[in-house]
Design a protein around this motif. Structure first.
Motif, PDB file in Angstrom:
ATOM      1  N   LYS A  25      40.776  40.955  35.505  1.00 22.67           N
ATOM      2  CA  LYS A  25      40.915  40.345  36.705  1.00 22.67           C
ATOM      3  C   LYS A  25      39.839  40.553  37.653  1.00 22.67           C
ATOM      4  CE  LYS A  25      45.919  40.855  36.462  1.00 22.67           C
ATOM      5  NZ  LYS A  25      47.107  41.339  36.946  1.00 22.67           N
ATOM      6  N   GLN A  27      38.962  42.921  39.545  1.00 24.97           N
ATOM      7  CA  GLN A  27      38.836  43.627  40.896  1.00 24.97           C
ATOM      8  C   GLN A  27      38.691  44.678  41.061  1.00 24.97           C
ATOM      9  OE1 GLN A  27      43.229  42.714  41.648  1.00 24.97           O
ATOM     10  NE2 GLN A  27      42.920  40.439  41.600  1.00 24.97           N
ATOM     11  N   PHE A 246      44.232  35.783  37.982  1.00 27.60           N
ATOM     12  CA  PHE A 246      43.171  35.038  38.741  1.00 27.60           C
ATOM     13  C   PHE A 246      42.055  34.317  37.622  1.00 27.60           C
ATOM     14  CE2 PHE A 246      39.171  34.479  40.885  1.00 27.60           C
ATOM     15  CZ  PHE A 246      39.326  33.407  41.713  1.00 27.60           C
ATOM     16  N   TRP A 279      48.150  32.062  42.377  1.00 31.09           N
ATOM     17  CA  TRP A 279      47.831  32.744  41.081  1.00 31.09           C
ATOM     18  C   TRP A 279      48.780  33.749  41.169  1.00 31.09           C
ATOM     19  CZ3 TRP A 279      43.712  32.466  44.531  1.00 31.09           C
ATOM     20  CH2 TRP A 279      43.454  33.811  45.030  1.00 31.09           C
ATOM     21  N   TYR A 289      41.850  42.414  47.152  1.00 29.33           N
ATOM     22  CA  TYR A 289      41.885  40.972  47.027  1.00 29.33           C
ATOM     23  C   TYR A 289      40.600  40.055  47.216  1.00 29.33           C
ATOM     24  CZ  TYR A 289      46.660  42.451  45.893  1.00 29.33           C
ATOM     25  OH  TYR A 289      47.725  42.809  45.238  1.00 29.33           O
ATOM     26  N   ASP A 291      37.323  40.242  46.157  1.00 34.60           N
ATOM     27  CA  ASP A 291      36.681  39.590  45.102  1.00 34.60           C
ATOM     28  C   ASP A 291      37.314  38.258  44.658  1.00 34.60           C
ATOM     29  OD1 ASP A 291      34.853  41.664  45.220  1.00 34.60           O
ATOM     30  OD2 ASP A 291      35.471  42.593  43.325  1.00 34.60           O
ATOM     31  N   ASP A 292      38.493  38.297  44.322  1.00 33.57           N
ATOM     32  CA  ASP A 292      39.194  36.895  43.924  1.00 33.57           C
ATOM     33  C   ASP A 292      39.386  36.072  45.144  1.00 33.57           C
ATOM     34  OD1 ASP A 292      40.014  38.459  41.640  1.00 33.57           O
ATOM     35  OD2 ASP A 292      41.879  38.434  41.925  1.00 33.57           O
ATOM     36  N   GLN A 295      35.556  34.619  45.415  1.00 35.95           N
ATOM     37  CA  GLN A 295      35.354  33.675  44.292  1.00 35.95           C
ATOM     38  C   GLN A 295      36.232  32.180  44.335  1.00 35.95           C
ATOM     39  OE1 GLN A 295      33.109  34.010  40.992  1.00 35.95           O
ATOM     40  NE2 GLN A 295      33.565  32.018  41.877  1.00 35.95           N
TER      41      GLN A 295
END
Length: 623
Positions: A25, A27, A246, A279, A289, A291-292, A295
């Protein structure tokens, strides 16, 4: 030294698949010092912390706008409970996003076969208005929530194969023209008949076994769904792709990029409207969260989508025991992390126990591993009460959504505080989440991963390492050395968490900029002894058992008794009225533990509270 690290690291990571999922993931956990050198990481964390007094300052005048939508309860609408239970639900909770679909309509109120397996389009459209799916949508919308529909599960007349429902409705439809007609019929019902604004998703977790086809077939199906919906309702919101993770990428073909990326790329190529990216994440750690979301924003910008909402439209600690106060405390830091990262909506998995993670004990109402905020017979759990406390925090009983206000406190790692000021109240919600059991295992995995990331490991290297461990392959000397360096870090964090799990946490709260004079101060508490149907049942079981919630306790006896009476009299409503009475017990419902009149002379209310591990406290200061 290699023997020393085996229990601390290698044995921990021998869980393997869990570690792999976390790494995949991409994360980073709450305690990740990703910018620091490896030596600093181990040295700084090797000293074991013990609980100390936590000072929290709330400024009731530091308004930050309306309480974020993410603090409302988002849910999957499936089985419809009896009227008294449903009425209590909407009275207690502040609805956020509802996620419904015909595959989730396990039993229509008129047709026991449900919507997913009806033989024709005419039969489907005839049954839809009386279905659980439609009933959930109507009531959710009436209560002020947002409704989204999942176009998931190929209907019987469009399937390419026949047989088992779960297997065959996961195959793409044989005819996109027929699919278009089908979706237009559903959109017409919500737009023209029910008159409910609805957002639409195509499928659910198509990057898993839920979709039995290649990526392009899924994307073409999404295009057909969007075109059908927008032909009926040009303003309908479009979401997707509801990926299982994700970075999910599990299709028939080998993909270099995850589904989220390909979904955006395809949507832009075909000029499809898009209102939000969705997601799923199923983690036992209150992740960050950032980083997700970062991105997702970058990919969206690459394809010209600059104003998308972000939605975790299925999440929950699947391996945990949903019955206890631990999950009740867990949801608060998770939602706080979501809003901080810019996630606007969520769907908690799950309301009811349709998916069971453990064995059902016939003589107990509480299923170990039952994934719901209700038990199997609709008794509320502590996590239900956490969402009710969040509803109060957001202004549920004030007639208007409250404003979030500023909180100043050290970065604690265990205690989360969220505060609000509404029309009639200032409220402070405090959650003391201390991982234990599976939560502890997951947290230590996150710490080990963070240590390796700080040591320079990429996510690809972590995935490769996890793969080697799953296959039983010998790790390289470098990998063993690096894991050994992380061992003190993991050991220290484990000792710290065990320390915090044994001691009530002292929290000093100061709420400033209140009006002077008399105020009513009310406190609601969720912990092992309050607002906890599970522990109440355990405390009243006739003989000790090794179950968390007990067998044959007061809740079990009452539910069994009313079941027998309802069956004997053939009175379904009698059963739901009796369950609602159980849900009104002080041991079960969100309990008021104190209510007093306080004179505030200098505009500041101060108090010191002691919170048990995994307690949630709501302080409500009225006018």
């Amino acid at each position: 030294m290699q023997k020393k690290i085996l229990p601390a690291i290698l044995l921990l990571l021998s869980i393997g698949l869990v570690f792999f999922v976390f790494a995949k993931k991409g994360q980073v956990g709450n305690n990740t010092p990703s910018e620091r050198a490896p030596a600093e990481v181990v040295e700084e964390e090797s000293a074991v912390r013990s609980p100390s007094v936590l000072h929290v300052a709330v400024d009731a005048n530091a308004r930050m706008g309306e309480m974020p939508h993410v603090f409302r309860l988002g849910a999957l609408g499936m089985k419809w409970p009896g009227a008294p239970v449903a009425e209590r639900f909407f009275k207690d909770q502040l609805p956020g996003e509802l996620f419904v679909g015909w595959n989730l309509d396990f039993a229509s109120r008129l047709d026991p076969g449900g919507l997913a397996d009806l033989p024709s389009l005419d039969a489907f459209l005839k049954t839809l208005p009386s279905s659980n799916m439609a009933l959930w949508a109507k009531e959710w919308h009436r209560a002020g929530g947002e409704v989204t529909v999942s176009a998931f599960c190929t209907p019987k007349w469009l399937r390419t194969v026949t047989g088992d429902l779960d297997t065959n409705c996961h195959n793409p439809p044989k005819d996109l023209t027929g699919w278009n007609t089908y979706i237009r019929g559903i959109a017409s019902y919500f737009q023209d008949t029910a008159k409910i604004p609805v957002g639409y998703h195509t499928w659910d977790e198509s990057d898993s076994h839920f979709f039995r086809g290649p990526l392009k077939e899924y994307l073409d199906l999404h295009k057909a769904t969007v075109e059908a919906v927008r032909s009926v309702d040009p303003q309908a919101k479009i979401f997707g792709p509801n990926s299982a993770a994700f970075l999910g990428e599990n299709f028939e073909e080998d993909l270099e990029k995850p589904l989220v990326y390909h979904f955006l790329e395809y949507s832009r190529k075909h000029d499809l409207p898009l209102d939000g990216l969705t997601w799923h994440i199923f983690s036992l750690v209150p992740e960050t969260y950032d980083d997700d979301v970062a991105q997702a924003r970058a990919w969206a910008k690459e394809f010209g989508y600059t104003d998308l909402a972000f939605d975790i439209n299925s999440w929950g600690p699947l391996d945990a025991n949903y019955n206890t106060e631990e999950v009740a405390a867990f949801v608060v830091p998770v939602l706080d992390e979501m809003q901080r990262a810019g996630i606007e909506r969520h769907v908690f998995f799950n309301l009811f126990e349709h998916w069971q993670g453990g064995e059902v004990t016939p003589d107990s109402e509480f299923t170990e591993g039952g994934l719901g905020i209700f038990t199997k017979d609709f008794v509320i759990k502590p996590v239900y009460n956490s969402f009710r406390a969040l509803a109060l925090l957001s202004g549920k009983t004030d007639g208007k959504i409250a404003d979030r206000v500023g909180v100043s406190m050290p970065d604690d790692g265990y205690v989360t505080v969220v505060a609000s000021r509404g029309a009639n109240h200032t409220r402070v919600l405090i959650a003391n989440f201390v991982p234990s059991g599976k939560f502890l295992e997951a947290s230590l995995l996150s710490v080990a991963r963070a240590c390796l990331v700080a040591d320079g490991y990429s996510m690809e290297e972590l995935r490769a390492m996890a793969g080697e461990m799953r296959k039983g392959e010998v790790l390289s000397p470098k990998a063993k050395t690096d894991l050994e360096k992380c061992s003190p870090h993991v050991d220290a964090k484990k000792s710290e968490m065990l320390n915090f799990s044994k001691t009530p946490r002292e929290v000093s709260v100061a709420v400033s900029n209140l009006s002077t004079g008399k105020h009513t101060v009310k406190k609601y508490l969720i912990d092992a002894e309050h607002s906890n149907s599970c522990r109440y049942n355990k405390s009243t079981e006739p003989r000790p058992t090794d179950t968390a919630c007990g067998v044959g306790g007061a809740i079990d006896k009452e539910v069994a008794k009313v079941k027998q009476e309802a069956i004997k009299k053939q009175d379904r409503d009698l059963f739901f009225r009796a369950v609602d009475a159980i849900n009104n017990k002080k041991e079960v419902a969100l309990e008021t533990v104190s209510e007093e009149s306080v004179n505030i002379a200098d505009t500041t209310y101060t108090e010191t509270v002691f919170l048990q591990p995994n307690a949630v406290l709501l302080i409500e200061i009225g006018a």
